[in-house]
Design an enzyme around this catalytic site. Sequence first.
Site, PDB file in Angstrom:
ATOM      1  N   LYS A 186       0.839  -1.199   0.000  1.00 33.97           N
ATOM      2  CA  LYS A 186       0.000   0.000   0.000  1.00 33.97           C
ATOM      3  C   LYS A 186       0.870   1.243   0.000  1.00 33.97           C
ATOM      4  CE  LYS A 186      -2.306   1.502   3.748  1.00 33.97           C
ATOM      5  NZ  LYS A 186      -2.067   2.963   3.881  1.00 33.97           N
ATOM      6  N   LYS A 209      -7.572   8.012  -0.873  1.00 33.47           N
ATOM      7  CA  LYS A 209      -8.870   8.372  -0.278  1.00 33.47           C
ATOM      8  C   LYS A 209      -9.439   9.662  -0.875  1.00 33.47           C
ATOM      9  CE  LYS A 209      -7.684   6.353   4.258  1.00 33.47           C
ATOM     10  NZ  LYS A 209      -6.228   6.103   4.051  1.00 33.47           N
ATOM     11  N   ASP A 247     -13.912  14.736  -3.094  1.00 30.91           N
ATOM     12  CA  ASP A 247     -14.063  16.085  -3.641  1.00 30.91           C
ATOM     13  C   ASP A 247     -15.322  16.092  -4.504  1.00 30.91           C
ATOM     14  OD1 ASP A 247     -13.437  18.748  -4.670  1.00 30.91           O
ATOM     15  OD2 ASP A 247     -11.364  18.317  -4.083  1.00 30.91           O
TER      16      ASP A 247
END
Length: 238
Positions: free
Chosen positions: A32, A61, A64
């Site tokens: 990750k 993540k 918007d």
Amino acid sequence: MNNSLIIALDFPNLEETKKFLQPFGSEKLFVKVGMELFYQNGPAMVSYLKEQGHDVFLDLKLHDIPNTVKMAMKGLASLGADLVNVHAAGGQKMMEAALEGLDAGTTGGQKRPLCIAVTQLTSTTEEQMNREQNILGSLEDAVLHYASLTNAAGLDGVVCSTHEVKRIHETIGSQFLTVTPGIRNATGATHDQARVATPALARELGSDFIVVGRAITKADDPLQSYLSMKNAWEGISC
């Protein structure tokens, strides 16, 4: 994908990342790349890891307005990551836009990255969710609501804690992916995580992927810690 244990490479730069990976030799990993590593090193970090044969979860993540997320995902699709994510709190239209961006940015003949949504961070407690986010009710119900919204948007799954996995699979189906951070050894420190589990418990509860960070990266012997956790996750007795 190489395996379903994802190592969180929470390092500040490529040099420390290479130092950590060196003892793993030719082992093909699922790693990750989060905000710390990506924001300080950029797309080259993903390219390097893919060149080494590793699968990559690009954990940014996104959250918007729909068009911004769509265009960001269009760019990220070209990096070669295998898994990307957004915040479910951004809403169904935003999540649908994320998929549109990934489809538009994926090279012809290639498979688009899997896309999942964060429900509630594993550092969040129910009391914190009620008081600070003003979301009333149980944390499990809130996670299930976000998971259902994510499924309606067409995404591949969610990030959640192990403790919500069973109900998500019962409600949405076993094909809906559950990626579960907060994985620790039974005697390990929880650090800033609130909803944690061992690899064995995660397997028992039905997690599809587990994400392990400091329990491996900060161990005295990271390779041995990785192998031990991988065995526990796969149900292999040593």
